[in-house]
Enzyme design. Sequence first.
Site, mmCIF file in Angstrom:
data_model
loop_
_atom_site.group_PDB
_atom_site.id
_atom_site.type_symbol
_atom_site.label_atom_id
_atom_site.label_comp_id
_atom_site.label_asym_id
_atom_site.label_seq_id
_atom_site.Cartn_x
_atom_site.Cartn_y
_atom_site.Cartn_z
ATOM 1 N N GLU A 107 0.851 -1.187 0.000
ATOM 2 C CA GLU A 107 0.000 0.000 0.000
ATOM 3 C C GLU A 107 0.891 1.242 0.000
ATOM 4 O O GLU A 107 1.973 1.255 0.587
ATOM 5 C CB GLU A 107 -0.909 0.020 1.224
ATOM 6 C CG GLU A 107 -2.006 -1.013 1.194
ATOM 7 C CD GLU A 107 -2.897 -0.932 2.429
ATOM 8 O OE1 GLU A 107 -2.771 0.055 3.190
ATOM 9 O OE2 GLU A 107 -3.698 -1.863 2.644
ATOM 10 N N GLN B 192 -9.182 4.019 -24.095
ATOM 11 C CA GLN B 192 -10.533 3.456 -24.070
ATOM 12 C C GLN B 192 -11.498 4.565 -23.681
ATOM 13 O O GLN B 192 -11.852 4.749 -22.520
ATOM 14 C CB GLN B 192 -10.622 2.281 -23.086
ATOM 15 C CG GLN B 192 -11.879 1.453 -23.314
ATOM 16 C CD GLN B 192 -11.819 0.086 -22.667
ATOM 17 O OE1 GLN B 192 -10.782 -0.358 -22.222
ATOM 18 N NE2 GLN B 192 -12.953 -0.594 -22.624
ATOM 19 N N HIS C 182 -4.984 11.401 -26.487
ATOM 20 C CA HIS C 182 -5.251 10.426 -27.542
ATOM 21 C C HIS C 182 -6.463 10.844 -28.377
ATOM 22 O O HIS C 182 -6.496 10.603 -29.588
ATOM 23 C CB HIS C 182 -5.476 9.051 -26.922
ATOM 24 C CG HIS C 182 -5.554 7.943 -27.920
ATOM 25 N ND1 HIS C 182 -4.521 7.637 -28.783
ATOM 26 C CD2 HIS C 182 -6.560 7.056 -28.209
ATOM 27 C CE1 HIS C 182 -4.869 6.618 -29.550
ATOM 28 N NE2 HIS C 182 -6.099 6.259 -29.226
ATOM 29 N N LYS D 161 -5.601 0.477 -42.205
ATOM 30 C CA LYS D 161 -5.251 -0.816 -41.612
ATOM 31 C C LYS D 161 -6.472 -1.470 -40.992
ATOM 32 O O LYS D 161 -7.387 -0.799 -40.513
ATOM 33 C CB LYS D 161 -4.145 -0.657 -40.565
ATOM 34 C CG LYS D 161 -4.556 0.069 -39.305
ATOM 35 C CD LYS D 161 -3.388 0.167 -38.326
ATOM 36 C CE LYS D 161 -3.833 0.884 -37.047
ATOM 37 N NZ LYS D 161 -2.717 1.071 -36.097
ATOM 38 N N ARG E 215 -7.469 -4.688 -38.206
ATOM 39 C CA ARG E 215 -6.903 -5.526 -37.143
ATOM 40 C C ARG E 215 -7.696 -6.820 -37.022
ATOM 41 O O ARG E 215 -8.926 -6.808 -37.086
ATOM 42 C CB ARG E 215 -6.921 -4.794 -35.798
ATOM 43 C CG ARG E 215 -5.997 -3.580 -35.717
ATOM 44 C CD ARG E 215 -6.030 -2.990 -34.317
ATOM 45 N NE ARG E 215 -5.240 -1.772 -34.192
ATOM 46 C CZ ARG E 215 -3.952 -1.754 -33.860
ATOM 47 N NH1 ARG E 215 -3.329 -2.895 -33.635
ATOM 48 N NH2 ARG E 215 -3.301 -0.616 -33.761
ATOM 49 N N ASP F 41 3.558 2.475 -28.798
ATOM 50 C CA ASP F 41 3.414 1.424 -27.793
ATOM 51 C C ASP F 41 4.383 0.286 -28.131
ATOM 52 O O ASP F 41 5.573 0.375 -27.890
ATOM 53 C CB ASP F 41 1.964 0.953 -27.752
ATOM 54 C CG ASP F 41 1.657 0.091 -26.533
ATOM 55 O OD1 ASP F 41 2.594 -0.525 -25.988
ATOM 56 O OD2 ASP F 41 0.489 0.014 -26.118
ATOM 57 N N THR G 52 2.514 -1.046 -35.410
ATOM 58 C CA THR G 52 1.937 -0.237 -36.485
ATOM 59 C C THR G 52 3.025 0.471 -37.281
ATOM 60 O O THR G 52 3.012 0.470 -38.515
ATOM 61 C CB THR G 52 0.952 0.791 -35.909
ATOM 62 O OG1 THR G 52 -0.157 0.110 -35.322
ATOM 63 C CG2 THR G 52 0.427 1.718 -36.999
#
Length: 328
Positions: free
Chosen positions: A47, A105, A137, A215, A217, A245, A249
Site C-alpha cells: 500500500e 478506451q 489520444h 489498416k 486488425r 506502444d 503499427t
Amino acid sequence: MDKMILLADRNSNAWDFSNKIQKYIEEKYKIKIPLMEVEISHFRNREIYMHIPMSIRKKEIYFIQDSTKDPQTWWVELLLLKDLLLGASAESVTLVLPDMYYSRQDRKDKPHVPISARALANSISSDLKKIITMDLHAAQLQGFYPQNIPVDNLYSFPEVVRHLREKHSGELEKMVVVSPDAGSAPRAKAFLKKLEKAQKEDNKKQEYSIALIDKTRSKQGEIQEMKLIGNVKNKNVFIPDDIIDSGNTLCGAAKLLKKKGAKKLFCYGTHGLFTEGPEKVCKYFDFVMTSNTHHQKFSGLEVIDMSPLFAEAIYRAQKGLSISELFE
C-alpha cells in the site's frame, strides 16, 4: 505567484522534469518558484504511503506526476495525493500530467467493457483547479471532465516542427506526412499545417503532401492488413502519432512504405512507451523522435524536451493568461 509551489516525487523521473520547469520560469521570468518534495513509500503489503514535510496551507499546488510509472500506481497516487493536499488546506490543486493514462478506451468498442477515460475523470476531477496534459489520444476526452475543471491539452507539434527544421531541414523537401491509420488522419493534417506555416514565416519554400495508411486488425494489437492511400515514391516520409506502444503499427507501415518506393523514413510519437523496446522501431527508420513525457535512455532516439512548453503553460495558468496563444 508567491503562493505557488511545484510538487513532485524526488525519487521519480518527474523530479528532473520539474527542475527543468522551475529553471525555465526562473530564467525567463526572474521568478523563483519553490519545488517541494512529496515523499512516497510503501507499507509491507505494498500500500502507498505519502507525506509532505512542509506546510502547504493556502498554497497553490502544481503536482507534476511521473508518466513512466505503472499506470495503476500512477492513478492511485493521484487519488491519494489529492486527498493529502486538500486535507492539508492547500488553496488549489492543479495536476500536471505529461501523459494522460487510460485515454485509449474512451468509448465502448464492444459490450461489457469500461469507458476507462471516463472512470479516470470521475475519480480525479472533483475539487481540482485544472489539469495540464499533452497530446491527448482524443481531444474529446476533455468532455469527461466538469466544466469548472478545465483540461489544458498542450500540443507538441510546434516543438517537433522546430526540431525538424533545425536538425533535418535537408530532408524536408517534398516530404510526405503519412497518417499511420484513419483515426490519426486529423493529427497528420494538423502537423502538415504546422510545417506549411513554419515555411511561410521564414520564406523557405518546400513542398509537402499527405498520405494515409488504412489498416485492419484481426484483434487488439495485431494488424491484419495495411493499404497505402497516396504516393510516396522517391519521397521522404514522416509519420506523426501520439503514442508509440509496441511499435507494430510503425514497423508495418515502414515495410509498406519501402515497398511503395519511399526514400528516408522518419517517425515521431509524443508518448514513447516502447513496450517492446525502442530498438525494434529504430531499425526500420532513419530516425525516431519522441518527447520526454516518458523518460528515455536509448541513445538511438531523438528526444525533444517538452518541459519549456509545460513551464509556459504553468506560468500562464497561474497568471491567468491565455495558454492557447502558445499554439497560434
